[in-house]
Design a protein around this motif. Structure first.
Motif, PDB file in Angstrom:
ATOM      1  N   ILE A 353      27.435 -55.034 -55.589  1.00 35.89           N
ATOM      2  CA  ILE A 353      27.063 -56.358 -55.102  1.00 35.89           C
ATOM      3  C   ILE A 353      26.376 -56.186 -53.751  1.00 35.89           C
ATOM      4  O   ILE A 353      26.926 -55.581 -52.831  1.00 35.89           O
ATOM      5  N   THR A 354      25.181 -56.711 -53.632  1.00 34.03           N
ATOM      6  CA  THR A 354      24.428 -56.616 -52.383  1.00 34.03           C
ATOM      7  C   THR A 354      24.858 -57.743 -51.449  1.00 34.03           C
ATOM      8  O   THR A 354      24.881 -58.910 -51.853  1.00 34.03           O
ATOM      9  N   PRO A 355      25.202 -57.429 -50.214  1.00 30.31           N
ATOM     10  CA  PRO A 355      25.626 -58.481 -49.286  1.00 30.31           C
ATOM     11  C   PRO A 355      24.473 -59.405 -48.917  1.00 30.31           C
ATOM     12  O   PRO A 355      23.307 -59.029 -49.022  1.00 30.31           O
ATOM     13  N   ASP A 356      24.816 -60.597 -48.470  1.00 27.96           N
ATOM     14  CA  ASP A 356      23.793 -61.531 -47.989  1.00 27.96           C
ATOM     15  C   ASP A 356      23.172 -61.019 -46.693  1.00 27.96           C
ATOM     16  O   ASP A 356      21.979 -61.209 -46.451  1.00 27.96           O
ATOM     17  N   VAL A 357      23.984 -60.380 -45.867  1.00 21.49           N
ATOM     18  CA  VAL A 357      23.523 -59.807 -44.601  1.00 21.49           C
ATOM     19  C   VAL A 357      23.903 -58.333 -44.593  1.00 21.49           C
ATOM     20  O   VAL A 357      25.093 -57.990 -44.574  1.00 21.49           O
ATOM     21  N   VAL A 358      22.905 -57.452 -44.652  1.00 13.00           N
ATOM     22  CA  VAL A 358      23.157 -56.012 -44.700  1.00 13.00           C
ATOM     23  C   VAL A 358      23.360 -55.471 -43.288  1.00 13.00           C
ATOM     24  O   VAL A 358      22.505 -55.646 -42.417  1.00 13.00           O
ATOM     25  N   VAL A 359      24.501 -54.805 -43.086  1.00 12.72           N
ATOM     26  CA  VAL A 359      24.801 -54.146 -41.816  1.00 12.72           C
ATOM     27  C   VAL A 359      25.403 -52.791 -42.138  1.00 12.72           C
ATOM     28  O   VAL A 359      26.512 -52.708 -42.678  1.00 12.72           O
ATOM     29  N   GLU A 360      24.694 -51.723 -41.848  1.00 11.54           N
ATOM     30  CA  GLU A 360      25.205 -50.376 -42.084  1.00 11.54           C
ATOM     31  C   GLU A 360      26.215 -50.010 -41.010  1.00 11.54           C
ATOM     32  O   GLU A 360      26.083 -50.416 -39.847  1.00 11.54           O
ATOM     33  N   GLN A 361      27.210 -49.210 -41.402  1.00 15.32           N
ATOM     34  CA  GLN A 361      28.273 -48.843 -40.463  1.00 15.32           C
ATOM     35  C   GLN A 361      28.674 -47.396 -40.683  1.00 15.32           C
ATOM     36  O   GLN A 361      29.048 -47.017 -41.805  1.00 15.32           O
ATOM     37  N   GLU A 362      28.605 -46.583 -39.655  1.00 11.57           N
ATOM     38  CA  GLU A 362      29.092 -45.203 -39.734  1.00 11.57           C
ATOM     39  C   GLU A 362      30.618 -45.207 -39.728  1.00 11.57           C
ATOM     40  O   GLU A 362      31.231 -45.942 -38.933  1.00 11.57           O
ATOM     41  N   PRO A 363      31.258 -44.388 -40.594  1.00 15.23           N
ATOM     42  CA  PRO A 363      32.721 -44.407 -40.713  1.00 15.23           C
ATOM     43  C   PRO A 363      33.455 -44.161 -39.395  1.00 15.23           C
ATOM     44  O   PRO A 363      34.490 -44.765 -39.135  1.00 15.23           O
ATOM     45  N   GLN A 364      32.926 -43.278 -38.562  1.00 19.10           N
ATOM     46  CA  GLN A 364      33.620 -42.913 -37.332  1.00 19.10           C
ATOM     47  C   GLN A 364      33.036 -43.601 -36.100  1.00 19.10           C
ATOM     48  O   GLN A 364      33.339 -43.219 -34.960  1.00 19.10           O
ATOM     49  N   ALA A 365      32.198 -44.614 -36.293  1.00 19.97           N
ATOM     50  CA  ALA A 365      31.560 -45.294 -35.164  1.00 19.97           C
ATOM     51  C   ALA A 365      32.596 -45.997 -34.297  1.00 19.97           C
ATOM     52  O   ALA A 365      33.588 -46.544 -34.787  1.00 19.97           O
ATOM     53  N   GLU A 366      32.372 -45.983 -32.987  1.00 21.93           N
ATOM     54  CA  GLU A 366      33.316 -46.606 -32.056  1.00 21.93           C
ATOM     55  C   GLU A 366      33.216 -48.126 -32.100  1.00 21.93           C
ATOM     56  O   GLU A 366      34.205 -48.826 -31.875  1.00 21.93           O
ATOM     57  N   VAL A 367      32.026 -48.645 -32.367  1.00 15.52           N
ATOM     58  CA  VAL A 367      31.818 -50.092 -32.405  1.00 15.52           C
ATOM     59  C   VAL A 367      31.706 -50.544 -33.860  1.00 15.52           C
ATOM     60  O   VAL A 367      30.941 -49.970 -34.637  1.00 15.52           O
ATOM     61  N   ASP A 368      32.467 -51.572 -34.222  1.00 17.60           N
ATOM     62  CA  ASP A 368      32.435 -52.116 -35.581  1.00 17.60           C
ATOM     63  C   ASP A 368      31.299 -53.142 -35.653  1.00 17.60           C
ATOM     64  O   ASP A 368      31.494 -54.339 -35.397  1.00 17.60           O
TER      65      ASP A 368
END
Length: 386
Positions: A353-368
């Motif tokens: 399912i494709t989100p309405d708003v795409v935001v990629e996130q690195e698993p270990q990123a400090e900022v969500d």
């Protein structure tokens, strides 16, 4: 001569038992085997060779269990699995939401068993196991390519028993072994809190068990008392779970009407519907690549009914349903029996399912980044409604 007579007697008893098995197979498969009699002869030949020529003695139970596993594995369906009595008991514990285990939530990433979450005050958390760690071996058995149910069943077991995991972590040169003692684990599937000063209730669903709807109701009731005026529902890393649980949960978020359509091989179709007790609050749902199965049912229903906005990454894409059958020996068979469609009849299997708003996130990123974007959207929705 005497030894030969005893061995021969055992072999005669074995052939008699085998004849019964073969008869049952023929009765079950009928015409299919009639047209493949040579394969049946090969099966009998292999059984005879294993029983008489293999280096070590093999029990009939081992051979029959192996034949069943092989039959199910030949479907090339990673979600259809034969579960021996021990494995089946652990699956039932998982559905109930209480079990003897280690306190970790795992998923499959690039064929590797990967830790999605390590719960507080559990053997895994106390041993330092973290999100993103890869489990390469379980009790010495290679975990690469292992189906999720088998892996989970190996890590769960009787309270007080020991299991050895081999852990690999990014940035650490060599994997290492960790010995853990299983404890009684009753992990909440719902967590909720207010996002300070914003009127947004953050609700995380980690999986769907029989307890999830009850836990969700209690969480929503508490957050309402704390001033919740919008909902941020986090389905990231949720591997799914019990179908009816997901449907009950959906009733809190989508209007009355279909949640999911279940289509069977026979052409029969079932409709699971929302009771229409939805909160009618601004809603954003967080999803990612590890949101799967029942989590996708809920996300798909939210998207198709426009009850909320999906933010994050495309989901895993598991659009099929498994039924668990009780077998006479205490074992179970988890078999793919149907596909599901979203309320707008989209088949999301192997598509996601494709989100309405795409935001990629690195698993270990400090900022969500996904969480921050979701809050921004909800604040905008709340301001518009004011």
């Amino acid at each position: 001569m005497t030894n030969y007579h005893r061995t021969g007697s055992r072999w005669i008893r074995w052939l008699a038992a085998l004849s019964v098995v073969v008869f049952l197979i023929i009765a079950a498969f009928g015409g299919m085997l009639a047209s493949n009699y040579k394969h049946l002869g090969t099966l009998l030949e292999v059984i005879h060779l294993v029983r008489t020529r293999y280096l070590e003695p093999v029990s009939a139970t081992t051979l029959v269990d192996g034949a069943i596993r092989g039959l199910v594995k030949s479907l090339n369906d990673p979600y259809s699995v034969y579960l021996d009595p021990g494995e089946y008991a652990r699956l039932q514990e998982q559905i109930r939401g209480s079990f003897g285990g280690l306190g970790i939530l795992v998923g499959i990433k690039d064929e590797y068993l990967t830790v999605v979450r390590s719960y507080p005050d559990t053997p895994a958390q106390r041993a330092g196991i973290k999100q993103g760690d890869v489990i390469t071996r379980i009790d010495g058995r290679d975990a690469r390519g292992m189906d999720l149910d088998t892996a989970v069943s190996m890590m769960r077991g009787a309270v007080g028993t020991e299991v050895k995991l081999t852990i690999a972590r990014k940035g650490v040169p060599q994997p290492w072994d960790v010995k853990l003692v299983r404890e009684e684990i009753s992990v909440p599937t719902v967590e909720g809190r207010m996002i300070s000063g914003k009127g947004i209730g953050y609700i995380s669903l980690t999986q769907f068990t029989e307890k999830t709807p009850e836990e969700l109701e209690a969480t929503i009731s508490r957050l309402k008392k704390e001033g919740m005026r919008a909902v941020l529902l986090d389905l990231r890393n949720n591997p799914g779970g019990e179908l009816r649980s997901a449907v009950k949960v959906a009733s809190y978020f989508i209007p009355r009407g279909p949640v999911v359509y279940i289509q069977y091989r026979s052409g029969r179709e079932e409709t699971y519907a929302s009771e229409g007790k939805n909160l009618n609050l601004p809603l954003v749902v967080l999803i990612n690549r590890a949101s799967a199965s029942a989590a996708e049912i809920l996300a798909g229903a939210v998207k198709d009914t426009r009850a909320g906005i999906l933010v994050g990454e495309k989901t895993f894409g598991k659009g099929i349903v498994q039924t668990v059958f009780d077998l006479d020996n205490g074992a179970g068979l988890k078999l793919t029996t149907a596909r599901y469609l979203t309320p707008s009849r989209h088949d999301i299997h192997k598509k996601g399912i494709t989100p309405d708003v795409v935001v990629e996130q690195e698993p270990q990123a400090e900022v969500d980044l996904q969480l921050e974007r979701a809050i921004e959207i909800l604040e905008s929705e709340m301001a518009r409604a004011a």
